[in-house]
Design an enzyme around this catalytic site. Structure first.
Site, mmCIF file in Angstrom:
data_model
loop_
_atom_site.group_PDB
_atom_site.id
_atom_site.type_symbol
_atom_site.label_atom_id
_atom_site.label_comp_id
_atom_site.label_asym_id
_atom_site.label_seq_id
_atom_site.Cartn_x
_atom_site.Cartn_y
_atom_site.Cartn_z
ATOM 1 N N HIS A 1 -3.283 7.486 6.636
ATOM 2 C CA HIS A 1 -3.376 6.065 6.810
ATOM 3 C C HIS A 1 -4.298 5.516 7.677
ATOM 4 O O HIS A 1 -4.013 5.039 8.764
ATOM 5 C CB HIS A 1 -1.803 5.631 7.338
ATOM 6 C CG HIS A 1 -1.531 4.242 6.994
ATOM 7 N ND1 HIS A 1 -1.948 3.097 7.909
ATOM 8 C CD2 HIS A 1 -1.067 3.513 5.855
ATOM 9 C CE1 HIS A 1 -1.544 2.071 7.437
ATOM 10 N NE2 HIS A 1 -1.042 2.234 6.311
ATOM 11 N N ASP B 1 0.893 -1.232 0.043
ATOM 12 C CA ASP B 1 0.037 0.014 0.109
ATOM 13 C C ASP B 1 0.859 1.221 -0.005
ATOM 14 O O ASP B 1 0.382 2.338 -0.006
ATOM 15 C CB ASP B 1 -0.967 0.027 1.247
ATOM 16 C CG ASP B 1 -0.290 -0.323 2.553
ATOM 17 O OD1 ASP B 1 0.589 -1.056 2.627
ATOM 18 O OD2 ASP B 1 -0.890 0.331 3.603
ATOM 19 N N HIS C 1 7.600 -0.999 12.899
ATOM 20 C CA HIS C 1 6.624 -1.480 12.144
ATOM 21 C C HIS C 1 6.870 -2.806 12.028
ATOM 22 O O HIS C 1 7.051 -3.379 10.612
ATOM 23 C CB HIS C 1 6.405 -0.745 10.907
ATOM 24 C CG HIS C 1 5.229 -0.977 10.037
ATOM 25 N ND1 HIS C 1 3.953 -0.761 10.554
ATOM 26 C CD2 HIS C 1 5.225 -1.180 8.698
ATOM 27 C CE1 HIS C 1 3.262 -1.249 9.625
ATOM 28 N NE2 HIS C 1 4.076 -1.460 8.633
#
Length: 283
Positions: free
Chosen positions: A246, A68, A153
């Protein structure tokens, strides 16, 4: 060329649904340069709809290699090339970005070779330079400086927040991250912090529609930040504006801008913008 940030795609995750926003991409115009930040699905159309000619493509920054954020990197550059791009473009991305680009070139080799021979276009590969970066200074050009900070992340190790400074302005992009206290120092007194955000009450919705059940929920909680976490980072950093981006969930009509504001305004005292595709913020 005015200084501005345009949000081209504002949803978290790669899925797209009818009437919903596109995955992550942004355009930052600063110090006479146009910088594309991430290349989720829809970035090419989003750029065109700002009024920008794709022939003007200049700098591209990829924060990490989740689809994405990088799915439309090759197609963006190729589409710019078919629009008349004839000058160098530099792509800055984490380790692995070069493989993404060369893989794209290989997948479109027939088309590219045909257009060079049949339409007289310049060699696409020679126009593009991919520079893979790590923590620290990524780019210095005149008064424009871009710096990277590795964020949290999992399971992605090479995921980087970016700080872009120039013309007396500073914009920080969190990238995708779990709550990460060092980001507050990194974004200290920035004009804008663009930070990813989730709504706790929205997780059931996204898990139900996407599938993967408890495993997806575990990933979201371990690897992303709730809106309140983003607000805490922004408050500690003393930024002028917090832009929520996001968004998870971003395409569920049960959750409105008021839900996002209710999550952050008790914590962050500055200006709050809830991201939506096509929104331009002047600097």
């Amino acid at each position: 060329m005015t200084h501005a940030l345009t949000l081209l795609g504002t949803k978290g995750g790669p899925a797209i649904r009818p009437g919903g926003p596109n995955p992550t991409s942004m355009l930052l115009t600063l110090s006479g340069r146009r910088m594309v930040i991430d290349c989720g699905l829809g970035v090419s159309r989003g750029l065109v709809e700002t009024g920008m000619s794709l022939k003007e493509l200049d700098l591209i920054f990829i924060t990490h290699l989740h689809s994405d954020h990088v799915l439309e990197l090759g197609p963006l550059i190729h589409t710019a090339w078919t629009t008349g791009l004839d000058h160098p473009v530099t792509v800055y991305g984490p380790p692995g970005t070069h493989a993404v680009w060369t893989g794209f070139l290989a997948s479109l080799a027939y088309d590219i070779e045909t257009r060079i021979a049949d339409e007289g276009r310049p060699d696409l590969a020679s126009l593009v330079t991919v520079t893979e970066y790590g923590p620290g200074i990524v780019l210095q050009d005149g008064d424009l400086e871009v710096e990277a900070l590795r964020v949290d992340h999992p399971p992605v190790t090479d995921c980087f927040a970016l700080k872009v400074s120039g013309s007396g302005k500073t914009v920080v992009f969190s990238a995708d991250t779990a709550p990460f206290p060092p980001l507050a120092d990194f974004a200290h007194h920035a004009d804008i912090l663009v930070h990813e955000a989730m709504l706790p009450e929205g997780l059931d919705s996204i898990v139900r529609r996407t599938g993967n059940g408890s495993r997806l929920r575990e990933h979201l909680v371990a690897s992303h930040s709730f809106a309140a976490d983003a607000a805490g980072i922004a408050q500690e950093a003393g930024v002028g504006m917090l832009v929520l981006n996001h968004l998870i969930p971003a395409d569920d009509p049960a959750f409105t801008e008021q839900h996002w504001r209710a999550a952050v305004t008790p914590i962050f005292a500055g200006e709050v913008v809830v991201g939506r595709d096509g929104l331009t913020i002047s600097l």
